[in-house]
Structures are given as C-alpha cells and as structure tokens.
Design an enzyme around this catalytic site. Structure first.
Site, PDB file in Angstrom:
ATOM      1  N   HIS A 194      35.207  34.964  50.604  1.00  0.00           N
ATOM      2  CA  HIS A 194      35.442  35.917  51.682  1.00  0.00           C
ATOM      3  C   HIS A 194      35.759  35.235  53.001  1.00  0.00           C
ATOM      4  CE1 HIS A 194      33.683  39.801  49.952  1.00  0.00           C
ATOM      5  NE2 HIS A 194      34.988  39.819  49.987  1.00  0.00           N
ATOM      6  N   GLU A 438      53.938  35.420  33.262  1.00  0.00           N
ATOM      7  CA  GLU A 438      52.864  34.509  33.691  1.00  0.00           C
ATOM      8  C   GLU A 438      52.237  33.772  32.515  1.00  0.00           C
ATOM      9  OE1 GLU A 438      49.930  36.727  35.901  1.00  0.00           O
ATOM     10  OE2 GLU A 438      50.064  38.452  34.581  1.00  0.00           O
ATOM     11  N   ASP A 462      49.018  32.236  37.313  1.00  0.00           N
ATOM     12  CA  ASP A 462      48.646  32.113  35.903  1.00  0.00           C
ATOM     13  C   ASP A 462      49.630  31.250  35.122  1.00  0.00           C
ATOM     14  OD1 ASP A 462      46.193  33.444  35.430  1.00  0.00           O
ATOM     15  OD2 ASP A 462      47.176  35.326  35.908  1.00  0.00           O
TER      16      ASP A 462
HETATM   17  C1  PEP Z   1      49.811  35.363  39.293  1.00  0.00           C
HETATM   18  O1  PEP Z   1      49.206  35.088  38.258  1.00  0.00           O
HETATM   19  O2  PEP Z   1      50.635  34.607  39.841  1.00  0.00           O
HETATM   20  C2  PEP Z   1      49.563  36.657  39.968  1.00  0.00           C
HETATM   21  C3  PEP Z   1      50.280  37.046  41.008  1.00  0.00           C
HETATM   22  O3  PEP Z   1      48.557  37.424  39.487  1.00  0.00           O
HETATM   23  P1  PEP Z   1      47.006  37.189  39.805  1.00  0.00           P
HETATM   24  O4  PEP Z   1      46.898  36.112  40.835  1.00  0.00           O
HETATM   25  O5  PEP Z   1      46.522  38.523  40.259  1.00  0.00           O
HETATM   26  O6  PEP Z   1      46.484  36.781  38.459  1.00  0.00           O
HETATM   27 MG    MG Z   2      48.189  36.644  37.157  1.00  0.00          MG
END
Ligand code: PEP
Ligand code: MG
Length: 577
Positions: A194, A438, A462
């Site tokens: 946070h 991803e 990801d």
């Molecule tokens: C990602 O994986 O790049 C993405 C935008 O999703 P999150 O960060 O929510 O997993």
């Molecule tokens: Mg993601």
C-alpha cells in the site's frame, strides 16, 4: 561518511532532506486468563475498542482534503469495512468466551490465523493485503491497550522530512503527505504494498523493502532518496546534494512540460497514430485517467469488486458497477477484464474449502477458475453484456492458454446473449471480445487465437513470469525478471505480427507498456496500443511524440539480435538518447 542503502524503488522522484525515524513495531500483547464472571465485561471492552478504532479511522478520513485522489479514501474505506467484518469483530469474541482469555490475546490469535491465509497467497497484490489486516488489528490493539499513538499523531509535523518507518498505513501516508513529507523509506513492503501504491499515486518518492537498515540511520541524518533506482544516500557531501537538487529541478520542469501534453494527439514524430489508454483498478482511478487524457480504459481489473466481502457481488451489482465505469469512459472504449482470481487467491465465499496446490500460478486461476465455476462466471458475463448497452464496452479474457477454453467462453457468452434476448434485456451485439496474451502458449499460437477474437492485449507481468519460469513475487528470483529477455521479446513480436496478419488490434497492458524506457522498443516492434497506469501515461506519451517509428524499428531489430543482456541494455539506452 557517505554510504548508500539499496531497496526497491517504489515511487519515482528525488528528495533531499533530513530523516525523521518513526518506529511503531509490533505491539507487545498481554495474555491472561479470565474468571467466568469477567468474560462478558471483556467482550464489552473488545466491542468498545472496535468502535473506538472505527471512530479513529472515520476521523482520519474526514481530515483527508477534498483534492486528495479518491482511491486513498477508498483504502481507508476498506479498513472501515474490515472493522465490520465478522472475522475481526466476532471471531475474537468467540475465542474470549471459549478460551476465557483477554481480548488482546484473542485478537492476536485471530490476526495470526488470517495473516497465514494471506501469506500463502501467490498473487502479489492480494498477498500484500495482509498489511491491511495488520493495520486494522493494530488500530484495535492500540485502543485496547490505551496506547493511542498511531504514527500520524506523533510529533505533529513532517514538513520537509523524509520519513523512515518499518511500515506505514494508508492513513499515516495521507496525513504525512498533507503535513509536507518529502519522501518515504520503509523497511518492509514491496512494489505492490500500500505504501508503494499510495506513494506513486501521491507522487511522493519512495524506497521500500530496506530490510535491517534501522541501525545505520540516526534522527536528522541528511538523506538523498532516489526513487527511480531504489537508492538512499546517507550523509551525502555538498556536491552530491547540489547534483541531486539540480536533478530534482530538471524533473519538475519535465513534469510541468508534460502536463501540457494532456490535450495533444498521440502521434509519433513521423506521423504514426498511437492509442494510449489507462489501466484502472478502482473506479476512482478513472478520474486520474480522465485528467491525463487517456483514450479510454485498456484494462479494468474487476477483482477489486470481489474483495473484502463475504459473498461475490451479484449480477445487478456488477451491472451497476460496469455501467458506471463504462459511462465514465465518456464515449471511449472501456475494456472490462473478466475475473482473474485463482486457487491461491480465493475471495471469501467463492470456493470454500478449495485445496492449496503447490504451484498456484500454474493452477486453477483466471479463466480456468471461471470456466469451472459457471455460477461465478455467468453473472459477470451477463453484467458486462448488459453494461455494453449503454456505452462502448469491450470484454477481455485473462490467462487463455487453449483454444478449447476460448470456445467454451464464447459458447457461454452466446448462451448469455440468448438468455438476455429471451428476457428482453438490451446489449451491444457487436461488443468486442478480446483476450490477454500472457501465457507463452497463447503468444506462440496468437495467430490462431486472433482468428476468433476482436483484439489481443499482451500482459507482460505474467508473460515474463511464465516465459522465464520465475515467480513474479519471489524476491529471490527477481533478478531474473527481465522484459528484455530475447524469449520475451520474440513472444511479444509474434503476438503483434499475428494481430497485423489477422487485422485485429494488439495492445499491451502489462507494466512494460507503462515503463517509458521500453516505449521506443515497443514502437519498433509495431505496437500501436498501450494501456498504462494513469501516472505513467504522460511520460509514455511524451516519448511517443518524440519518436520516429522507422528509426525505432531499426534499433529494435538490433536489440532483438543481441545475445548478451548488458549489450541489450546498452543498446536500449542508446535508443532512448
Ligand atoms: C499482466 O499479467 O501483465 C497483467 C496486466 O495482468 P495482472 O498484472 O493483473 O496479472
Ligand atoms: Mg496477468
């Protein structure tokens, strides 16, 4: 003597000032047995402490000036909601009665149980939510123990000071900002804590995760904080101070100049039009997106709607939320991502009793979980479809890895449409449906997915994790987390080319898109749509407007051919000069 300390740069910017050390540490909790006749009085004392903590937080919330970003008030609202949750308010009472022990002890036992659940979570965002439990529990413990000394009430003024603390609550951070704090340094917390989120949102330079540096700092030491590099310089000499103050002034001038870019079109200097959208988590982030002139929302993470509550929101509640966010896009498209929860990041009530797996990131998360739980998924699909009747809404599916999953999702959407037809509920028949790329399998087969979809969006957070096989939240392997890894670059390139060949747009919404160091590289790869955090948007826009795509393309090809990582980084620097 000057020396440097190294942590995680959580919020960019430079600050020079004297340090003010605030330590609160974990409160020592007394433990004692009660007589039977004392139990109900103890329960009453506990309830009073909860009410007191609620009043404290309410008072802090009232003191937040109206010009503060609204997501900060939302953080405090989250804590207020937690103070209504039975896990905090009722479970300790049960313990007091059953174990005949004092309230402080009961609350600590319950806190430890809740924290262990959060610590086992793999998702970095949800894992850091254990901080919320600690902040709320500490507020109640302080009431119980009459040690009413939240950091925000200590010393009164933080004007011109750099604060060093073990950790900070959202309320502390807000009040310190209004008392003129110039930078934050914390022992704990990662880039998703946070403190980090708020510091970025409030534009306070911050370095977090500086473990065990307490003994090296003394009250009023002069520090230089470099939030870009995660570096703290202790006791710098005059020359260093002058150098950093100059840098500070340069950065300020750059920010002022950038603000003028809000209304400028996003066009490269050789005439290529680029789409620049915002990533939004809380509806309040939309204000920030509008203020920087985002052309819609490229990623709206719906997970927040499902957090801090006993049961998931029903279709109508989701419909209201999506309609509101869709309308706030003021005619620009808003991309609503379907739920990205997983076995590791259960939200109360979604899958009680689900087993923990050894590799949750590779397990039942995102679309996999949704397909397994139609009772969770269908209301969301119907709500998104219904919201599309009022404004341009796009639906985006996270974590697709097989075409079978895509077919299942499209079947479900079809059946939801039929239901809505039968009920006479309106929706946009042409609502675009896209997917996040991803998972490496999806990137390699992006051409196949592209044939079935209206758009793709690359989730580099990801994609990097899965391509290089490194847990994105594990500090031990963080050094391997490299957006410039040739495998990552090739997968991004393949996805962009697949979109070009199929004639559908490809965006990027992972953090890489919001890091201006990579903007030219991505332009050179042919990326035409970026979705970034509102705070990074103008910086990325500036680089876009100052870039020539043709030139970037040549550099990008060179970067992609280079094998040594140091040489790649050097080329990138040259490209950005
Ligand atoms: C990602 O994986 O790049 C993405 C935008 O999703 P999150 O960060 O929510 O997993
Ligand atoms: Mg993601």
């Amino acid at each position: 003597m000057t020396f440097s300390l190294h942590g995680i740069g959580a919020s960019k910017g430079i600050a020079v000032g004297k340090v003010h050390i605030v330590t609160r540490g974990l409160l020592e909790v007394p433990e004692y047995t009660l007589k039977k006749s004392e139990i109900e009085a103890e329960v009453k004392r506990f309830r009073k402490a909860i009410a007191g903590a609620r009043a404290d937080l309410g008072a802090i919330k009232d003191r937040i000036p109206p010009d503060t970003a609204t997501d900060i008030a939302a953080f405090i609202d989250t804590h207020l909601l937690m103070l209504d949750d039975s896990a905090i308010t009722k479970a300790p009472i049960k313990l007091i009665r059953e174990e005949k022990r004092n309230a402080e002890w009961a609350l600590k036992v319950q806190r430890d149980a809740l924290v262990s659940v959060f610590e086992a979570m793999q998702d970095s965002y949800l894992r850091t939510r254990k901080d919320d439990i600690d902040h709320v529990v500490t507020a109640v413990q302080m009431r119980l123990m009459h040690t009413d000394t939240p950091i925000s009430h200590v010393d009164g003024s933080f004007a011109g000071k750099i604060v060093f603390a073990d950790d900070l609550t959202p309320a502390d951070t807000v009040l310190m900002q209004h008392q003129g704090v110039v930078a934050l340094v914390t022992e704990f917390g990662g880039p998703n804590s946070h403190t980090a989120i708020l510091a970025r949102s409030l534009r306070i330079p911050a370095v977090v995760g500086l473990h065990n540096v307490g003994p090296y700092l003394r009250e009023n030491d002069t520090l230089i904080i470099d939030g870009r590099q995660g570096v703290v310089l202790v006791d710098p000499d005059e020359q260093m101070v002058r150098h950093y103050e100059k840098l500070q002034r340069q950065i300020e001038r750059i920010h002022t100049a950038r603000r003028k870019l809000r209304y400028a079109p996003t066009i490269t200097s050789d005439g290529e039009t680029i789409v620049l959208q915002a990533n939004v988590e809380l509806p309040a982030d939309l204000d920030a997106a509008v203020q920087v002139g985002a052309q819609g929302v490229g990623l709206y993470r719906t997970e927040y709607l499902f957090m801090n509550r006993a049961a998931p929101p029903d279709e109508d509640e989701q419909y209201q939320a999506y309609t509101e966010i869709g309308r706030a896009g003021e005619g620009s498209p808003v991309t609503i991502r379907t739920l990205d929860l997983g076995a590791d990041k259960q939200v109360d009530g979604t899958r009680p009793g689900a087993p923990m797996t050894s590799n949750p990131a590779l397990g039942l998360r995102a679309v996999r979980l949704c397909l397994k739980e139609p009772a969770l998924f269908r209301p969301q699909l119907r709500a998104i479809l219904r919201a599309s009747a009022h404004s341009p809404v796009r639906m985006m599916i996270p974590m697709l890895s097989t075409t079978g999953e895509l077919a299942q999702v499209l079947d479900l959407v079809k059946s939801c449409r039929q239901e809505l037809d039968n009920e006479g509920q309106p929706y946009d028949e042409a609502m675009p449906i896209g997917a996040m790329i991803e998972v490496p399998a999806a990137a390699i087969c992006a051409d196949i997915f592209a044939r079935e979809l209206d758009f793709l969006s690359i989730g580099t957070n990801d994609l990097i994790q899965y391509t290089i096989a490194i847990d994105r939240v594990d500090d031990e392997v963080n050094y391997l987390y490299d957006p410039l890894h040739p495998a990552v670059l090739r997968l991004i390139q393949m996805t962009i080319l697949a979109g070009e060949k199929t004639g559908i747009p490809v965006a990027m919404c992972g953090e890489m898109a919001g890091d201006a160091r990579y903007t030219r590289l991505l332009l050179g790869m042919g990326l035409k749509e970026f979705s970034v955090h509102p705070n990074s948007l103008l910086e990325v826009k500036q680089v876009i407007t100052e870039s020539r795509v043709a030139e970037s393309r040549k550099f990008t090809q060179r970067v992609m051919r280079v094998i040594k990582s140091t040489a790649r980084s050097a080329l990138l620097e040259e490209m950005n000069r």
